[in-house]
Scaffold this motif. Structure first.
Motif, PDB file in Angstrom:
ATOM      1  N   THR A 148      -5.140  -5.209  -0.211  1.00  0.00           N
ATOM      2  CA  THR A 148      -3.849  -4.728   0.276  1.00  0.00           C
ATOM      3  C   THR A 148      -2.772  -5.784   0.080  1.00  0.00           C
ATOM      4  OG1 THR A 148      -5.045  -3.415   1.904  1.00  0.00           O
ATOM      5  CG2 THR A 148      -2.684  -3.671   2.241  1.00  0.00           C
ATOM      6  N   VAL A 205       2.266  -0.452   3.649  1.00  0.00           N
ATOM      7  CA  VAL A 205       0.901  -0.979   3.562  1.00  0.00           C
ATOM      8  C   VAL A 205       0.293  -1.011   4.963  1.00  0.00           C
ATOM      9  CG1 VAL A 205       1.367  -2.336   1.490  1.00  0.00           C
ATOM     10  CG2 VAL A 205       1.659  -3.402   3.718  1.00  0.00           C
ATOM     11  N   SER A 210      -3.043  -2.372   7.273  1.00  0.00           N
ATOM     12  CA  SER A 210      -4.203  -3.255   7.355  1.00  0.00           C
ATOM     13  C   SER A 210      -4.376  -3.689   8.794  1.00  0.00           C
ATOM     14  CB  SER A 210      -4.020  -4.484   6.460  1.00  0.00           C
ATOM     15  OG  SER A 210      -4.994  -5.474   6.735  1.00  0.00           O
ATOM     16  N   SER A 264      -5.933   0.405  -1.950  1.00  0.00           N
ATOM     17  CA  SER A 264      -5.376  -0.908  -2.293  1.00  0.00           C
ATOM     18  C   SER A 264      -6.009  -1.481  -3.552  1.00  0.00           C
ATOM     19  CB  SER A 264      -5.592  -1.872  -1.128  1.00  0.00           C
ATOM     20  OG  SER A 264      -5.023  -1.387   0.052  1.00  0.00           O
ATOM     21  N   THR A 282      -6.309  -8.159   4.566  1.00  0.00           N
ATOM     22  CA  THR A 282      -7.122  -7.496   3.551  1.00  0.00           C
ATOM     23  C   THR A 282      -6.651  -7.895   2.155  1.00  0.00           C
ATOM     24  OG1 THR A 282      -7.295  -5.641   5.084  1.00  0.00           O
ATOM     25  CG2 THR A 282      -8.023  -5.269   2.814  1.00  0.00           C
ATOM     26  N   VAL A 287      -0.313   2.448   0.910  1.00  0.00           N
ATOM     27  CA  VAL A 287      -1.409   1.697   0.291  1.00  0.00           C
ATOM     28  C   VAL A 287      -2.301   1.131   1.394  1.00  0.00           C
ATOM     29  CG1 VAL A 287      -2.017  -0.134  -1.323  1.00  0.00           C
ATOM     30  CG2 VAL A 287       0.152   1.084  -1.602  1.00  0.00           C
ATOM     31  N   ALA A 288      -3.599   1.367   1.284  1.00  0.00           N
ATOM     32  CA  ALA A 288      -4.527   0.902   2.320  1.00  0.00           C
ATOM     33  C   ALA A 288      -5.952   0.993   1.798  1.00  0.00           C
ATOM     34  CB  ALA A 288      -4.369   1.730   3.598  1.00  0.00           C
ATOM     35  N   SER A 289      -6.888   0.505   2.604  1.00  0.00           N
ATOM     36  CA  SER A 289      -8.312   0.542   2.260  1.00  0.00           C
ATOM     37  C   SER A 289      -9.117   1.065   3.437  1.00  0.00           C
ATOM     38  CB  SER A 289      -8.818  -0.866   1.896  1.00  0.00           C
ATOM     39  OG  SER A 289      -8.199  -1.343   0.723  1.00  0.00           O
ATOM     40  N   TYR A 325      -6.944   3.654   4.977  1.00  0.00           N
ATOM     41  CA  TYR A 325      -6.585   4.626   3.940  1.00  0.00           C
ATOM     42  C   TYR A 325      -6.545   6.040   4.523  1.00  0.00           C
ATOM     43  CZ  TYR A 325      -7.145   7.498  -0.300  1.00  0.00           C
ATOM     44  OH  TYR A 325      -6.998   8.455  -1.270  1.00  0.00           O
TER      45      TYR A 325
END
Length: 612
Positions: A357, A347, A349, A329, A354, A300-302, A306
């Protein structure tokens, strides 16, 4: 994503506040302001624009000299950038002065209730409800008043507050939002992020949920919001002031691109042995991980993290043979599949703060999943909430666009994948591990070579992008994932409409967008699909595109079908996304500068996204 600073000591507060704000400007740069106290009175100055605009304003509108104060650099969430909406903010009579990062989710209800009680609002911000609440429920004691109103606020927020009745005190609060207390000799500091404090102190305490930091000349205290005095556990930060100086570089982004050999070396340091990966920080969670019954891994990430997560997915699946799913996220908490203790959640970040997240991490924990975090920031909220944390140790990253944090995250994902593969019986990728470990050992040198080989060529190619509005990147497999990251970088700092496509999918629709002269970057570093990529390049060239190929030293096939070719050293296929990322980062940097943009502070963006 705004930045908060604070100072109390015996020195003039204003230069310190402004210097700290400069170092936090990657968190927001729509407006800036300060409030300074000489322990008798408090004065506020603020302006739209960047911290440099605030400095210019203060040259013509000086503020009183004081020994304590708070400051703010803003990324607008509620209300346009303006003098009125800039922080610090106060209420009807100016009794309380507040700087705020985050979101007050229930501010419409609070605002309506306060208006009914006779309060007048002048801003469009959610922040303004806070000083009005403090006025409405003022007990005559600054600390008690803050304790009274905190339970009324819903959301994620960090606050630093002054009170005109007690002008020698600062109270700071953090609720699911970063705020760090720094301690020096007879002085104390507040900041939303550690880099702001490095010139002054490396002894810090992250203010946690339910804590209040109370800064006064007599004492710096941390209390629980019920008034219980706490003994803060201070952390010594290994970063130093040189890490946050530009030195001989024009921009932080270029500096951080060239810091990647060192950053990756730090990520690997102490973690490699001839036949193994050592991650002692993970042993507590790995000892309890039901490896034989591990059904799936969720990453899971942004944003850029990501993309590092997608590369991690491909590495884990190849080494472990366990299905891996990667989720944004912001989507995870709404759309995740069934989760339980047989799902490992990873995760990612850079900041460890974040907001999306962090929400995903909480959701995973509520479902009973073991959670491993990969982050760059010691003591961050995500690192505290996860079961175990791998720190990338990449050093401060002050440009908004992530570079060294991205490649360090990929390396950390590969280290984790190897460690997990050793735990999974009959792991299908066991035979690949020795060659992968060998390639990791020489990776910093390969990154250094890539920088030397590609910088000048990329600088020249960036001139081609000067008058281009569109650009395409194509690749297959890991190269397609890298194309996604390259496109994001060009969007972030060069404002080019850059799109990434799986090379084989171009003919299923996107080929209609290929026109004579349009630039296309073709990534061709994965030998197992090289012939397919070359065929796709020929299809694009037949429509008149100007194609730049990125391939490995020794390959002659790509150079024969493209207009220009960039070579990077050859390494293990799973590490090629690290090396091939570098020319794309440099392209984004030089494309942004040739177009006249501030590549460190792209429009409408901020680095640490602490609001959902």
């Amino acid at each position: 994503m705004s930045g908060i600073v604070g100072f109390l000591g015996k020195r003039d507060a204003l230069p310190i506040l402004l210097d700290c704000l400069d170092r936090l400007e990657y968190r927001g740069y729509d407006s800036a302001g300060v409030a300074v106290s000489n322990r008798r009175q408090i004065q506020i100055k603020k302006t739209p624009g960047r911290v440099r605009d605030l400095r210019f304003f203060l040259e013509h509108e000086p503020i009183l000299q004081g020994i304590l104060g708070i400051g703010h650099t803003r990324w607008a969430t509620h209300g346009v950038p303006s003098v009125v909406n800039s922080h610090p903010l106060s209420g009807c009579d100016g009794r309380f002065i507040v700087v705020h990062n985050g979101i007050i989710e229930n501010y419409p209800q609070l605002r309506k209730s306060l208006i009914q009680k006779g309060h007048s609002f002048i801003t469009d911000t959610d922040t303004e409800v806070i000083p009005h609440l403090l006025e409405e429920y003022d007990t005559g004691n600054f600390e008690n008043t803050v304790q009274t109103i905190l339970p009324m606020l819903k959301g994620s927020f960090a606050l630093a507050i002054l009170c005109r009745a007690e002008p020698d005190k600062i109270i700071a609060i953090s609720q699911d939002n970063p705020l760090v207390l720094g301690v020096g000799k007879e002085e104390a500091f507040l900041a939303s992020d550690i880099p702001a404090l490095l010139p002054y102190t490396r002894e810090i305490h992250p203010i946690k949920n339910g804590e209040m930091a109370i800064l006064s000349p007599e004492r710096v205290m941390v209390k629980h919001i019920d008034g219980t005095i706490l003994e803060p556990k201070r952390t010594f930060v290994e970063w130093n002031v040189q890490d946050v100086l530009l030195q001989d570089y024009k921009h932080y982004m270029l500096k951080e691109i060239f810091e990647q050999p060192k950053a990756i070396e730090e990520t690997l340091l102490g973690r490699l042995s001839p036949n193994e990966v050592n991650l002692p920080e993970l042993e507590p969670v790995l000892n309890e991980l039901p490896v034989k019954r591990l059904r799936k891994i969720d990453i899971v990430a942004s944003g850029t993290s990501y993309h590092a997560g997608i590369i991690g997915k491909k590495v884990i699946e190849q080494l472990l043979g366990i299905p891996v799913e990667v989720a944004f996220s912001s989507e995870f908490i709404y759309n995740h599949p069934p989760l339980d203790e047989h799902n490992l959640v990873i995760v990612l970040s850079q900041s460890g703060e974040t907001a999306d997240t962090l929400s995903a991490l909480r959701e995973a924990k509520q479902c009973g999943c073991p959670v491993i975090a990969i982050t760059n920031t010691v003591g961050s909220t995500i690192s505290r909430k996860a079961d175990s944390t791998i720190y990338t140790k990449a050093g401060p990253e002050l440009a908004v666009a992530s570079t060294k944090a991205y490649t360090s995250q990929i390396v950390a994902m590969i280290l984790l994948s190897i460690r997990l593969a050793r735990l999974v019986p009959d792991s299908p990728g066991t035979d690949h591990i020795p060659s992968l470990l060998e390639a990791l050992e020489r990776l910093p040198e390969d990154v250094e070579s890539t920088l030397i080989m590609t910088q000048d060529a990329i600088d020249q190619f960036a001139q081609v992008t000067y008058d281009q509005d569109h650009l395409f990147l194509i690749g297959r497999g890991l190269d397609y994932v890298l194309a996604l990251e390259g496109a994001l970088k060009l969007q972030e700092v060069a404002y080019i409409h850059a799109d990434a496509y799986a090379a084989g999918e171009m003919k299923h629709g996107t080929m209609a967008l290929i026109t004579p002269g349009i630039p296309v970057i073709a990534l061709a570093t994965q030998q197992q699909v090289l012939n397919k990529v070359i065929s796709n390049i020929k299809e694009i060239k037949a429509r008149g595109a100007f194609v730049v190929g990125v391939t490995t030293i020794g390959d002659e096939l790509v150079g024969e079908v493209v207009d220009e070719v960039l070579y990077v050293p050859e390494t293990h296929p799973l590490l090629m996304p690290v090396l091939a990322a570098i020319p794309l980062q440099l392209l984004a940097y030089y494309s942004g500068t040739v177009r006249g943009h501030d590549v460190d502070r792209p429009r409408n963006l901020a680095k640490s996204l602490t609001v959902e």
